[in-house]
Write a protein that holds these residues in place. Structure first.
Motif, short mmCIF file in Angstrom:
data_model
loop_
_atom_site.label_atom_id
_atom_site.label_comp_id
_atom_site.label_asym_id
_atom_site.label_seq_id
_atom_site.Cartn_x
_atom_site.Cartn_y
_atom_site.Cartn_z
N GLU A 184 0.79 -1.39 0.12
CA GLU A 184 0.12 -0.10 0.15
C GLU A 184 0.79 1.20 -0.01
N ARG A 185 1.96 1.38 0.71
CA ARG A 185 2.82 2.45 0.69
C ARG A 185 3.55 2.46 -0.48
N SER A 186 3.90 1.57 -1.16
CA SER A 186 4.57 2.07 -2.40
C SER A 186 3.53 2.52 -3.75
N MET A 223 0.79 3.96 -2.77
CA MET A 223 0.57 5.56 -2.46
C MET A 223 1.66 6.69 -2.96
N SER A 224 2.71 6.10 -2.71
CA SER A 224 4.08 6.99 -3.05
C SER A 224 3.93 7.13 -4.69
N ALA A 225 3.66 6.13 -5.37
CA ALA A 225 3.69 6.15 -6.86
C ALA A 225 2.68 7.12 -7.24
N VAL A 274 1.06 9.52 -5.47
CA VAL A 274 1.32 10.99 -4.72
C VAL A 274 2.43 11.59 -5.75
N ALA A 275 3.62 10.65 -6.26
CA ALA A 275 4.47 11.41 -7.15
C ALA A 275 4.02 11.45 -8.84
N CYS A 276 2.90 10.66 -9.15
CA CYS A 276 2.66 10.69 -10.52
C CYS A 276 2.36 12.05 -10.97
N ALA A 287 8.76 14.94 -9.46
CA ALA A 287 9.65 13.70 -9.01
C ALA A 287 10.03 12.63 -9.97
N CYS A 295 3.15 7.63 -13.16
CA CYS A 295 3.72 6.71 -12.58
C CYS A 295 3.33 5.22 -13.22
N ASN A 303 1.27 3.20 -12.64
CA ASN A 303 0.83 2.05 -11.85
C ASN A 303 -0.37 1.52 -12.01
#
Length: 123
Positions: free
Chosen positions: A2-4, A6-8, A10-12, A16, A34, A36
């Motif tokens: 889940e963390r990865s 969400m990180s993707a 957010v950076a999309c 970044a 991203c 993703n």
């Protein structure tokens, strides 16, 4: 995981992930996505290609798509014991669907993929 994800997300389409210049009358910075699979906007082309490939696989006959799910407590057990739990789920699902399909008040026939189906055995 889940963390990865969400990180993707957010950076999309931000600095970044880098970017490139687009020029069509005016010039602007277009930031990279991203890509993703959890973000529909980023997987639009891939999704369309996947759907087209699945459409090509379909037979020209009516069908039903059936989904079997697990209750949350059982899903937690399945997470640790995938082969055992999903083996039980698939066996139970196949038996349920075969029984329902064979019922004269329902389909009165055999379904594809059922263990008892044989090519010359159709109603």
């Amino acid at each position: 995981m889940e963390r990865s994800v969400m990180s993707a997300i957010v950076a999309c389409r931000t600095e970044a992930l880098g970017g490139h210049m687009e020029a069509c009358g005016t010039t602007r910075v277009a930031y990279n996505s991203c890509r993703n699979r959890h973000r529909p906007k980023c997987q639009g082309r891939a999704r369309a290609a996947w759907l087209a490939a699945r459409q090509a696989d379909l037979l020209p006959v009516p069908y039903f798509h059936v989904v079997f799910t697990l209750l949350a407590p059982i899903a937690a057990i399945a997470f640790q014991n995938k082969a055992v739990v999903y083996g039980i789920l698939f066996k139970a699902a196949a038996e349920s669907m075969t029984t329902l399909a064979a019922n004269p008040r329902r389909l009165d026939g055999l379904i594809g993929g059922s263990p008892s189906s044989t090519p010359g055995d159709r109603h």
